[in-house]
Design an enzyme around this catalytic site. Sequence first.
Site, short mmCIF file in Angstrom:
data_model
loop_
_atom_site.label_atom_id
_atom_site.label_comp_id
_atom_site.label_asym_id
_atom_site.label_seq_id
_atom_site.Cartn_x
_atom_site.Cartn_y
_atom_site.Cartn_z
N THR A 1 2.45 2.34 -5.63
CA THR A 1 3.02 1.05 -5.25
C THR A 1 1.98 0.32 -4.42
OG1 THR A 1 4.00 2.04 -3.28
CG2 THR A 1 5.41 1.85 -5.21
N GLU B 1 1.93 -12.88 -21.09
CA GLU B 1 2.14 -11.58 -21.74
C GLU B 1 0.88 -11.13 -22.46
OE1 GLU B 1 5.56 -12.24 -24.21
OE2 GLU B 1 6.94 -11.96 -22.55
C1 LIG Z 1 8.35 4.21 -3.32
C2 LIG Z 1 8.05 5.20 -4.38
C3 LIG Z 1 8.14 4.89 -5.74
C4 LIG Z 1 8.80 3.67 -6.31
O1 LIG Z 1 8.64 2.52 -5.78
P1 LIG Z 1 9.55 1.23 -6.08
O2 LIG Z 1 8.54 0.16 -5.98
O3 LIG Z 1 10.58 1.23 -5.02
O4 LIG Z 1 10.14 1.36 -7.45
C5 LIG Z 1 7.71 5.84 -6.66
N1 LIG Z 1 7.24 7.02 -6.27
C6 LIG Z 1 7.17 7.38 -4.97
C7 LIG Z 1 6.64 8.72 -4.61
C8 LIG Z 1 7.59 6.49 -3.98
O5 LIG Z 1 7.55 6.85 -2.70
#
Ligand SMILES: *Cc1c(COP(=O)(O)O)cnc(C)c1O
Length: 411
Positions: free
Chosen positions: A227, A55
Amino acid sequence: MDVNIIKKIDPKITNLIEKERKRNEETLNLIASENYPSKAVREALSSIFVVKYSEGRPYKRYYGGTENIDKLETLVEERTRTLFRLNKDWAVNVQPYSGSPANYAVLRGLLRPGDKIMSLALPHGGHLSQGAKVSLSGKDFKVVNYLLNKKGFLEYDAIEELAKKEKPKLIIAGYSAYPRKVNFKRFAQISNKVGAYCMADIAHIAGLIIGGVHPSPFPWVDVVTMTTHKTLRGPRGAIIICKEKLKKKIFSKVFPGIQGGPHNHTICALGVALKEDQSIKFKKYTAQVVKNARALAEALIKYDFNLISGGTDNHLVLIDITNKGVSGKEAQEFLEKAGIIVNKNAIPYDERSPFDPSGIRIGTPALTTRGMKEKEMRKIAFWMNQVISNPKSSLRIEREVKKLCKKFPLP
Ligand SMILES: *Cc1c(COP(=O)(O)O)cnc(C)c1O
């Protein structure tokens, strides 16, 4: 690599892993948000770093024993900087567990509950975490949605007008189902005019930006989230990059705001993925992703599929399936029987429910990783048309799909 040891102690889970591997090997993955990370990335995911609590930020931890983690996390931040060509005006955080928490941390960091944000409506291609009613992001903030125009394009003048009228504190650009290029510079100009923060969510297109096949949000916007498991081709996770002066507000919401210890095995695997992303090979890969999407789009148009915006500039295609006499859900199910994996998706101005919308979304990142090219895309469009026109052909086509898959092994 997968199950050598698990096999000896857990037959049930071994069986599921093997089935899931086979499912991936024998089907065509056209889910626009998925990809196949390399063996090296997956090896890093099971490294000893999975153990460690750390952390805090590099060299400012609440735990002992972090000398290697500090070096690791710093290296991964540096690789992020290199890939996006960031100078010292930008701060990087590779700790978010995934895209949705990353977005939530940014919103809670820059705004107060009740403040107004502006984002693209969910059925037009926005993401749940950008202020949808069912998401905490939609409960904590007032949300104003902009829409695509009737042809399926972002309409910047209309967005500017809405921003001037609504005066949001933050504007989000970046989508889950938008097949065209995004003009981040224009979004930043609009945000500046109304005194709003500008946030780019490049979850889908981060890899395309690195590869130089989509314009970058840098240096225009204030904060970028992405992501790491979509076109970036890393492990599941997320990165936040923000202006140095916003870092205190935002990073304190990642930890201790909504997270505890970082997932260090993920950060380790992300480092390996980012190293791969620096190669010429990856640049070529991203160019091929876009070429494949274009080939798929052109072939689908020939078979009279109705594409939102009439085509694609990136890795995905959004289809209004209504003229084919089926719903999005039916199309998804028929195609799945033939081994073609897609997802049902709302389309702009959809009159059907999100559970059975009018569209399907398809993308080329995963199949391009398997080595498929334009020729295979044309074949897939041909099969899609056959299955949708005559669902009885599914089983016959499934055999052909399997044959094609054999020639393109997973990494
Ligand atoms: C996939 C996605 C997210 C979120 O991703 P997770 O890892 O599934 O929480 C956020 N914003 C956009 C535009 C996405 O396509």
